[in-house]
Design an enzyme around this catalytic site. Structure first.
Site, PDB file in Angstrom:
ATOM      1  N   ARG A  54      -6.283  -1.343  17.204  1.00  0.00           N
ATOM      2  CA  ARG A  54      -4.874  -1.155  16.815  1.00  0.00           C
ATOM      3  C   ARG A  54      -4.143  -0.285  17.836  1.00  0.00           C
ATOM      4  NH1 ARG A  54      -3.523   1.126  10.893  1.00  0.00           N
ATOM      5  NH2 ARG A  54      -4.226   3.064  11.871  1.00  0.00           N
ATOM      6  N   LYS A 153       2.027   1.844  15.738  1.00  0.00           N
ATOM      7  CA  LYS A 153       1.782   3.231  15.308  1.00  0.00           C
ATOM      8  C   LYS A 153       2.241   4.114  16.465  1.00  0.00           C
ATOM      9  CE  LYS A 153      -1.715   5.795  12.752  1.00  0.00           C
ATOM     10  NZ  LYS A 153      -0.831   6.346  11.738  1.00  0.00           N
ATOM     11  N   GLU A 186       6.063   0.744   1.977  1.00  0.00           N
ATOM     12  CA  GLU A 186       4.901   1.635   2.059  1.00  0.00           C
ATOM     13  C   GLU A 186       5.384   3.064   1.893  1.00  0.00           C
ATOM     14  OE1 GLU A 186       3.099   1.612   5.978  1.00  0.00           O
ATOM     15  OE2 GLU A 186       5.042   1.408   6.965  1.00  0.00           O
TER      16      GLU A 186
END
Ligand code: PXG
Length: 294
Positions: A54, A153, A186
């Protein structure tokens, strides 16, 4: 006083008081970089490959070439835990665009910096995991994928921090964020799940969320244990009327939610499915993952 932790910084392990970056670093000046938060349990690093994959995917999305291979990055994380003698802890892996000048242009930053900080983390008080937490809805919307994709991220967490500030202003620890269309997305550093009539729902990636590694563990665990589970859009109505709700994340681990915007979820106590999944999760994390001391 505790012995200083050793921090990995561009090829060296330095005592944390000496691990310093330039004020010209674009990670600092512009939030230009990417990161991962990774946990170790019982001497094993959980889903290390997934975290590193990721990290490289986030870097690719922001056009940042990480100057070491994935294999080397794997070793950086393991050594950071090893050198600090941590068997249960947390590691923050950061890749910043590096030192540039006072303009935005990322081409001026020739050398991205790699930082790996292994330490401990406790996001919520221990007692709360047994009884669950109340949360609120943030008025701050989760940013759209056509602005900064939540799948990245990145070091730019202001969207989430503003929502976290709202949670604090309401006297709770966490806030749920909606997307532009009012669909539940989220929380500020965790994914959200609900249970209704023994079926589990969690928002799909297309709503605009980070594809949480803990989220994926829970989806897997639920399916393997015969609980019907769907990645499906839902609204606040569905959240308020859920039988159970819980949050997942590397930092938060798995946290039951017992109240949303003053609406009691289910019975107001941690639900049976949540309890079962938490137990399965805590069992899994102790027995899976890359061994730190081989
Ligand atoms: N959504 C967002 C926006 C996150 O930042 C998650 C979901 C959960 O993803 P993982 O892969 O961890 O299951 C995150 C992760 C902190 C902290 O200090 C936050 C995260 C991870 C570790 C620490 O608040 N966020």
């Amino acid at each position: 006083m505790d012995k200083e932790k050793l921090v990995y910084l561009d090829g060296e392990y330095l005592p944390q008081s000496q691990a310093k970056l330039s004020v010209y670093d674009h990670g600092f000046l512009y939030g230009d970089g990417v990161f991962e938060g990774i946990r170790a349990y019982n001497g094993r690093v959980l889903k290390l490959k997934e975290h590193i994959d990721r990290l490289y995917a986030s870097a690719k999305a922001i056009y940042l070439t990480i100057p070491v291979s994935k294999e080397e990055m794997f070793e950086i994380v393991l050594s950071s835990f090893r050198k600090n003698n941590i068997t249960d802890g947390y590691c923050r892996l950061v890749v910043s665009r590096g030192v540039g000048d006072l303009g935005l242009d990322p081409k001026k930053s020739k050398n991205p910096s790699i930082i790996c900080i292994a330490n401990n983390i406790q996001l919520y008080p221990k007692e709360m995991y047994n009884v669950g937490i109340p949360i609120v809805t943030a008025s701050q919307r989760r940013n759209k994928a056509n602005a900064i994709d939540p799948q990245i991220k990145s070091l730019n967490y202001l969207n989430n921090i503003l929502a976290k500030i709202e949670a604090g202003r309401c006297g709770v620890q966490e806030a749920v964020m909606l997307n532009e269309d009012g669909i539940v997305a989220e929380c500020t550093g965790d994914n959200i799940f609900i249970v209704k009539d023994n079926i589990i729902y969690t928002p799909p990636i297309s709503v605009g969320i980070l594809e949480g590694i803990t989220r994926n563990i829970f989806i897997d665990l639920a399916k393997k244990n015969g609980i019907e589970t769907y990645e499906k859009e839902f609204t606040l109505f569905n959240l308020y009327n859920a039988d159970e709700c819980f949050l997942t994340g590397t930092g938060a681990e798995a946290m039951p939610v017992i109240k949303v915007d003053e609406r009691i979820i289910g019975t107001g106590e941690v639900g049976a499915i949540t309890k079962k999944l938490l137990e399965l999760f805590h069992n899994l994390v102790r027995n899976e993952g890359e061994v730190i001391f081989k």
